[in-house]
Design a protein around this motif. Structure first.
Motif, PDB file in Angstrom:
ATOM      1  N   GLY A  78       6.107  -9.559  -1.442  1.00  0.00           N
ATOM      2  CA  GLY A  78       7.197  -8.673  -1.830  1.00  0.00           C
ATOM      3  C   GLY A  78       6.805  -7.730  -2.948  1.00  0.00           C
ATOM      4  O   GLY A  78       7.191  -6.550  -2.943  1.00  0.00           O
ATOM      5  N   ALA A  79       6.027  -8.237  -3.908  1.00  0.00           N
ATOM      6  CA  ALA A  79       5.586  -7.370  -5.002  1.00  0.00           C
ATOM      7  C   ALA A  79       4.662  -6.272  -4.487  1.00  0.00           C
ATOM      8  O   ALA A  79       4.785  -5.103  -4.873  1.00  0.00           O
ATOM      9  CB  ALA A  79       4.879  -8.206  -6.071  1.00  0.00           C
ATOM     10  N   ALA A  80       3.734  -6.649  -3.591  1.00  0.00           N
ATOM     11  CA  ALA A  80       2.825  -5.639  -3.030  1.00  0.00           C
ATOM     12  C   ALA A  80       3.585  -4.619  -2.201  1.00  0.00           C
ATOM     13  O   ALA A  80       3.374  -3.404  -2.328  1.00  0.00           O
ATOM     14  CB  ALA A  80       1.752  -6.329  -2.186  1.00  0.00           C
ATOM     15  N   LEU A  81       4.490  -5.111  -1.347  1.00  0.00           N
ATOM     16  CA  LEU A  81       5.276  -4.211  -0.515  1.00  0.00           C
ATOM     17  C   LEU A  81       6.204  -3.347  -1.357  1.00  0.00           C
ATOM     18  O   LEU A  81       6.346  -2.140  -1.123  1.00  0.00           O
ATOM     19  CB  LEU A  81       6.083  -5.020   0.500  1.00  0.00           C
ATOM     20  N   GLY A  82       6.839  -3.970  -2.344  1.00  0.00           N
ATOM     21  CA  GLY A  82       7.756  -3.220  -3.201  1.00  0.00           C
ATOM     22  C   GLY A  82       7.050  -2.120  -3.963  1.00  0.00           C
ATOM     23  O   GLY A  82       7.566  -0.997  -4.073  1.00  0.00           O
ATOM     24  N   ALA A  99       6.353   3.744  -4.502  1.00  0.00           N
ATOM     25  CA  ALA A  99       5.496   4.941  -4.553  1.00  0.00           C
ATOM     26  C   ALA A  99       5.778   5.914  -3.422  1.00  0.00           C
ATOM     27  O   ALA A  99       5.599   7.126  -3.592  1.00  0.00           O
ATOM     28  CB  ALA A  99       4.026   4.513  -4.512  1.00  0.00           C
ATOM     29  N   THR A 100       6.258   5.409  -2.267  1.00  0.00           N
ATOM     30  CA  THR A 100       6.424   6.283  -1.102  1.00  0.00           C
ATOM     31  C   THR A 100       7.865   6.754  -0.897  1.00  0.00           C
ATOM     32  O   THR A 100       8.095   7.939  -0.633  1.00  0.00           O
ATOM     33  CB  THR A 100       5.938   5.568   0.168  1.00  0.00           C
ATOM     34  N   MET A 153      12.238  -5.970  -8.761  1.00  0.00           N
ATOM     35  CA  MET A 153      11.934  -6.013 -10.187  1.00  0.00           C
ATOM     36  C   MET A 153      11.048  -4.827 -10.578  1.00  0.00           C
ATOM     37  O   MET A 153      11.223  -4.231 -11.641  1.00  0.00           O
ATOM     38  CB  MET A 153      11.232  -7.337 -10.531  1.00  0.00           C
ATOM     39  N   ILE A 154      10.101  -4.489  -9.712  1.00  0.00           N
ATOM     40  CA  ILE A 154       9.262  -3.308  -9.952  1.00  0.00           C
ATOM     41  C   ILE A 154      10.112  -2.042  -9.850  1.00  0.00           C
ATOM     42  O   ILE A 154      10.004  -1.129 -10.678  1.00  0.00           O
ATOM     43  CB  ILE A 154       8.111  -3.269  -8.936  1.00  0.00           C
ATOM     44  N   GLY A 189      15.109   3.574  -5.443  1.00  0.00           N
ATOM     45  CA  GLY A 189      16.473   3.358  -4.952  1.00  0.00           C
ATOM     46  C   GLY A 189      16.504   2.620  -3.628  1.00  0.00           C
ATOM     47  O   GLY A 189      17.314   1.706  -3.418  1.00  0.00           O
ATOM     48  N   TRP A 190      15.619   2.999  -2.706  1.00  0.00           N
ATOM     49  CA  TRP A 190      15.598   2.347  -1.392  1.00  0.00           C
ATOM     50  C   TRP A 190      15.083   0.916  -1.482  1.00  0.00           C
ATOM     51  O   TRP A 190      15.508   0.050  -0.719  1.00  0.00           O
ATOM     52  CB  TRP A 190      14.752   3.170  -0.418  1.00  0.00           C
TER      53      TRP A 190
END
Length: 434
Positions: free
Chosen positions: A161-165, A170-171, A36-37, A175-176
C-alpha cells in the motif's frame, strides 16, 4: 448415496471470522498506508510546511491516545464487530471528506487537522475491538500459525500500500489516494459486519465505564509479564520512533546519500516483518515470551547503525534483521494474550497495551531535536540503543516472562473465564514440570 462433502480450501484453523478479519485488514492496510503518505503531501501542496505536516499527524495521534482506554471498555461492553464497523464508518467519512477537500483545491489546515482527529478517534475505538476479535477468532494448537499469517497479510499489505500510494500520489494526486482509502474502509466495514459473535458469551452489564476501566487495570497489573512488557514497549516504541522519524532522515541526508537509501532501509524493515511472520508459521517456541523478548534485542541495532553510521547496504541488512526479530515478538505476544487473558477482558487489556505502545511516541519525537542539540545526534542514537537493551534485559528478570509456556491446547477455550479476582493467575508449575 450422498455425494462426499468437497474438501475445504481453507486450513482448519482459518475459520469464517478469521478469514473475514484477515481480508478486511489487508484491504485497509493497502488503503491506509498509502493515505498516510497522501495526507502529508496534501498538506504540503496546500502551502503548508514540515511543521504543518506534524500538526496534522499530531491531530490524529492525540485523540487516539485520549480515547484508547475508553475504546477498550466499550468494546468489552458492546458486540465487538459493531464497534469495529462503526469505527470503520467514521474513518470512511473522515477520509472521504478529506479527499473532497483536497480535490476541491482549497483545503484549510484546521479542516485537515479536524478530519485527522476524527480518524484518530475512530482508530481508538477500533484497535482494542479488532485485537480482541482477532484473538478470539482462532483456537487450538495452530493459533500461533494463524496469528503469523494474519500479521503477514497485514504487513504485506502495508508495504504494498505504501509503494502503491506513493506512486499514485505522484501520478493522480493525494486527493484520489485519500478517496481510495475511504472506499477501502467502507469495504472492510462491510466484511466485518458479517462477523459471527454467537460464540462469545453475552456481556454482564454490571457497573459503569469507570468500573470496566478499573477491572481492565486490575487484569493488567495482576500479571507481571503483562505490565512489565507493556511498560518496556512504552519506552522502546518511543525511542525507535524518534530514531526512525527524526534522526534517520537526517543521517541519510548527511551520510547515506539522501532519501533513496533511507527509503530502501525502511522497505527492508517491512520485508523483514513479512519474513518474520513466515518464520512464525513454522516455529512453535515452547517458552513463548522468552523467545519473543529475546527477539526484542535486535531492535537496538538500527539506532546503533545510524550512530556509527554504517554504509547504506549494511544499514539495509540491519533493518531487515530487525524486522524479522520484531515479528517474532509480535506473534508470541499475541499467543500469550490469547492463551492467558479471559475472553471478556481481551479488548480492555488490548487498550492498555495500545495505550502503552503509543502514549510516549509524540513526546519522544518532540524531544528528539532538543536531545540531539543537548547531547549530539550520535550520543542520542546510542542512547536509544542502550535503552532498548537495558529495558529488554530488565524484563527478562521477571520469572513469568522467562517461564510462561505455550499450552498444547492454546486457545481451545477462547471464551473461558477464570475464577477468583480479576488479574489472578493460575499457579505456575515448578520449572522442571513446565
Amino acid at each position: 448415496m450422498s455425494s462426499p462433502t468437497p474438501p475445504s480450501r481453507r486450513p482448519a484453523w482459518a475459520g469464517r471470522n478469521y478469514t473475514l478479519l484477515t481480508a478486511a485488514a489487508v484491504i485497509t492496510g493497502i488503503g491506509h498506508s498509502g493515505a498516510m503518505i497522501a495526507a502529508a503531501f496534501a498538506v504540503l501542496q496546500s502551502g503548508g510546511d514540515g511543521t504543518d505536516v506534524g500538526l496534522v499527524a499530531a491531530a490524529r495521534t492525540v485523540p487516539l491516545v485520549a480515547f484508547l482506554l475508553v475504546g477498550g471498555a466499550v468494546a468489552d461492553r458492546l458486540p465487538r464487530h459493531r464497534v469495529m464497523v462503526t469505527a470503520n464508518a467514521a474513518t470512511c467519512v473522515s477520509q472521504g471528506a478529506f479527499a473532497v477537500l483536497v480535490l476541491s483545491g482549497d483545503p484549510q489546515l484546521w479542516q485537515m487537522a479536524l478530519l485527522s482527529a476524527l480518524g484518530g478517534t475512530g482508530q481508538a475505538f477500533f484497535a482494542p475491538a479488532a485485537e480482541g476479535m482477532v484473538l478470539s477468532s482462532v483456537s487450538g494448537e495452530q493459533a500461533g500459525r494463524a496469528f503469523a499469517f494474519f500479521r503477514m497479510g497485514m504487513n504485506g499489505s502495508n508495504i504494498g500500500g505504501a509503494a502503491l500510494g506513493g506512486a499514485l500520489v505522484a501520478t493522480v494526486g493525494p486527493g484520489w489516494v485519500l478517496a481510495i482509502d475511504a472506499v477501502a474502509f467502507a469495504l472492510a466495514g462491510g466484511l466485518r459486519a458479517f462477523l459471527d459473535v454467537s460464540h462469545i458469551p453475552e456481556r454482564q452489564q454490571g457497573g459503569g465505564l469507570l468500573h470496566d476501566l478499573r477491572d481492565g487495570w486490575r487484569e493488567v497489573i495482576g500479571r507481571p509479564w503483562l505490565w512489565s512488557i507493556v511498560g518496556q514497549f512504552a519506552v522502546i516504541n518511543a525511542v525507535i520512533a524518534a530514531a526512525e522519524a527524526v534522526y534517520g532522515p537526517l543521517v541519510a541526508r548527511d551520510h547515506l546519500g539522501g532519501a533513496g537509501p533511507w527509503g530502501l532501509a525502511l522497505a527492508a524493515f517491512g520485508a523483514g516483518t513479512v519474513c518474520g511472520a513466515l518464520l512464525m508459521t513454522r516455529w512453535k517456541p515452547d517458552r513463548i515470551l522468552l523467545a519473543g523478548t529475546l527477539g526484542v534485542f535486535p531492535l537496538a541495532l538500527p539506532s546503533a547503525a545510524l550512530a556509527v553510521p554504517l554504509p547504506a547496504p549494511a544499514l539495509t541488512g540491519v533493518m531487515l534483521v530487525a524486522g524479522v526479530a520484531v515479528e517474532v515478538f509480535a506473534v508470541t505476544w499475541m499467543m500469550a494474550l490469547h492463551q492467558e487473558i479471559p475472553e471478556d477482558k481481551l479488548s480492555r487489556v488490548s487498550s492498555y497495551d495500545w495505550f502503552g505502545s503509543v502514549a510516549m511516541v509524540p513526546v519522544a519525537t518532540a524531544l528528539a531535536g532538543p536531545a540531539a542539540d543537548a547531547f549530539g545526534r550520535t550520543a542520542a542514537l546510542w542512547g536509544c540503543s542502550v535503552l532498548v537493551v537495558l529495558l529488554t534485559a530488565a524484563v527478562l528478570t521477571v520469572p513469568d516472562v522467562r517461564n510462561l509456556r505455550r499450552r498444547p491446547d492454546t486457545g481451545s477455550e477462547p471464551a473461558r473465564a477464570k475464577d477468583g479476582p480479576a488479574g489472578a493467575t493460575e499457579p505456575c508449575a515448578a520449572p522442571a514440570d513446565r
